[in-house]
Design an enzyme around this catalytic site. Structure first.
Site, PDB file in Angstrom:
ATOM      1  CD  GLU A  96      -2.968  -1.066   0.313  1.00  0.00           C
ATOM      2  OE1 GLU A  96      -3.073  -0.062  -0.412  1.00  0.00           O
ATOM      3  OE2 GLU A  96      -3.715  -2.053   0.226  1.00  0.00           O
ATOM      4  CB  CYS A 107      -1.779   6.934   1.069  1.00  0.00           C
ATOM      5  SG  CYS A 107      -2.765   5.720   1.929  1.00  0.00           S
TER       6      CYS A 107
END
Ligand code: ADP
Length: 487
Positions: free
Chosen positions: A260, A294
């Site tokens: 990720e 993010c």
């Protein structure tokens, strides 16, 4: 229960390595400091592992693997469910601990504890739904048996921005699947993970299943674990730069990987959007976690007809946000994680203004101690600005104007990243057309938050590999085995 105070929640955490079910200092005796980003003050010292401590943790994970894989799935699920209950029962003290080490406002920390716990509840339910198959081979005589098995000892590396949820999102499926683990939390925020380890142990997780290694030397501890060859899996959440490096290291022993990585989320607002909803969604997508996510909206593209009004309303909202230490009542904007983060945000804003962007609000740090940056709105941001290319990880909303859908999509997709995109429009055809054409793993359609433990989270392009959460999240920790049967 005794009163929850700043010193009591820090004191309650065991600041050692958790290896084979025992708390132990680093072999060298070394420690490193953990600081409050709102004041710069040191909260405490935690054990500073070196490579040999990391390998001892891997030894423990490897020894525990066979028994753990044989553990009844229902019991694995029940351990997670008890841990969920414990997290929720202790939400307040865990939230305070998180705010102290990470800076986010208490309300957001409470939200993260609940979000983190939810991964345990979800994967408690998934542990007993690992399926398989039995089929007749095309030749009619053979049979195919298909079953799923745990990948094996897994290395988990987590970032500082969601100190608990990024852990439970990996630990939950690993426990459910029957994998043992060595987890290395970010050096800025190890306390939430140490508290979590004790909660899991209290919930009945057997010794050696979860091992926690805190260190100020991430590379020095993790690389030997990868190259050792006994770990079978690496699950990483962090920057694309470190993700690339780890992928290279994992190639050596052909480890399974889940990545990720960074994002550069576009936020598209079309003329036909509900403007109130778009501004509300923009605030969530931009300001959740002080912009340190993010998934944070990194680039706002607004259609010309509503661009000025959108910018005006966003500026009004952003400039009214109370800034301060996350422990204070009413604070919405806490400090950034460290001085380097503040410096980077400042550089990106300066680069954009030098290229012609206009500052509508903010654009400056806050005087005094702590790593604070003011909520900022920029307009007229040229597409070649650094801020349009790099992850901001701070409270800055850069706005650019577009005329056509094609133009908006081209700009949105003009990035190496592909985690999430946000689209605001009331035209159902456009909504689906644009959602399909965005080169991202996720889309927020008329909604500013996509994260949900029951949904598959992850990116395409250089934002990552694999998915966390949802019904596919557990697959990252399972191998498919096919048994060819002759009758
Ligand atoms: P950020 O810039 O947000 O801190 P990083 O990718 O540097 O993101 O950090 C995410 C996690 O990766 C943290 O736990 C950090 O300690 C770890 N990390 C950083 N560098 C390395 C490395 N060379 N090898 C393994 N882990 C690393």
């Amino acid at each position: 229960m005794s009163a929850v105070t700043e010193s009591s929640v820090v004191e309650a955490v065991t600041k050692e390595l958790f290896i084979g079910g025992k708390w132990t200092p680093a072999a060298s005796g070394a420690t490193f400091p953990v600081s409050d980003p709102a004041t710069g003050e040191v909260l405490c010292e935690v054990a500073d592992a070196s490579a040999s401590d990391g390998l001892a943790a891997l030894d423990a994970a490897v020894s525990a693997q066979a028994d753990w894989a044989a553990h009844p799935p229902r019991e694995r699920g029940e351990i997670l469910r008890r841990a969920y209950d414990a997290l929720m029962a202790r939400q307040e003290e865990l939230a305070l601990l998180m705010t102290l080490e990470m800076g986010k406002p208490l309300a957001e920390s409470r939200g993260e504890v609940a979000y983190a716990a939810e991964f345990f509840r979800w994967f408690a339910e998934e542990a007993v739904r690992i399926d398989g198959g039995y089929a007749v081979a095309p030749n009619g005589t053979g049979r195919f048996l298909v079953t799923k098995q745990p990948v094996g000892p897994s290395l988990l590396i987590t970032p500082w921005n969601f100190p608990m949820a990024m852990g439970t999102r990996k630990i939950g499926p690993a426990v459910a699947a029957g994998c043992t683990m060595v987890i290395k939390p970010a050096e800025q925020t190890p306390l939430s993970m140490l508290a979590l380890a004790q909660i899991l142990a209290d919930a009945g997780l057997p010794d050696g299943v979860l091992n926690v290694v805190t260190t100020s030397d991430a590379g020095g501890v993790v690389e030997p674990l990868i190259r050792d060859g006994r770990a079978r899996k690496l699950s990483f959440t962090g920057s694309t730069q470190v993700g690339r490096l780890l992928l290279e290291q994992c190639a050596d022993k052909v480890l399974r990987t889940s990545m990720e990585l960074g994002g550069n989320a576009p936020f598209l607002v079309f003329d036909d959007a509900d403007l109130d909803a778009a501004v509300e969604g923009a605030m969530q997508a931009k300001m959740r976690n002080i912009g340190e996510a993010c998934t944070a909206a990194n680039r706002f593209y607004v259609q010309r007809g509503i661009a000025d009004e959108f910018a005006r309303r966003l500026t009004e909202r952003m400039s009214a946000l109370p800034i301060g230490r996350g422990t204070e009542d009413g604070v919405v904007v806490g400090p950034l994680i460290d001085e380097a983060a503040v410096a980077k945000v400042g550089e990106l804003v300066q680069d954009a203004t030098q290229r012609g962007a206009e500052v509508l609000t903010g654009g400056a740090t806050v005087d005094g101690p702590g790593n604070f940056y003011r909520p900022t709105v920029l307009t007229g941001v040229p597409t070649d600005s650094r801020i349009a290319r790099e992850e901001i990880f701070g409270p800055v909303a850069p706005i650019s104007v577009f005329d056509t859908e094609e133009e908006a999509l081209a700009a949105a997709n003009d990035t190496e990243y592909g985690l999430v995109g946000y689209v605001y429009t009331n035209d159902v055809k456009r909504a689906l057309r644009v959602s399909e054409r965005l080169e991202t793993g996720m889309v927020g359609l008329n909604q500013g938050i996509v994260s949900n433990p029951a949904a598959p989270f992850g990116g395409v392009k250089q934002s990552g590999l694999g998915r966390e959460g949802g019904t596919v999240g557990i697959d990252e920790f399972l191998e498919t085995k096919y048994i060819a049967v002759s009758l």
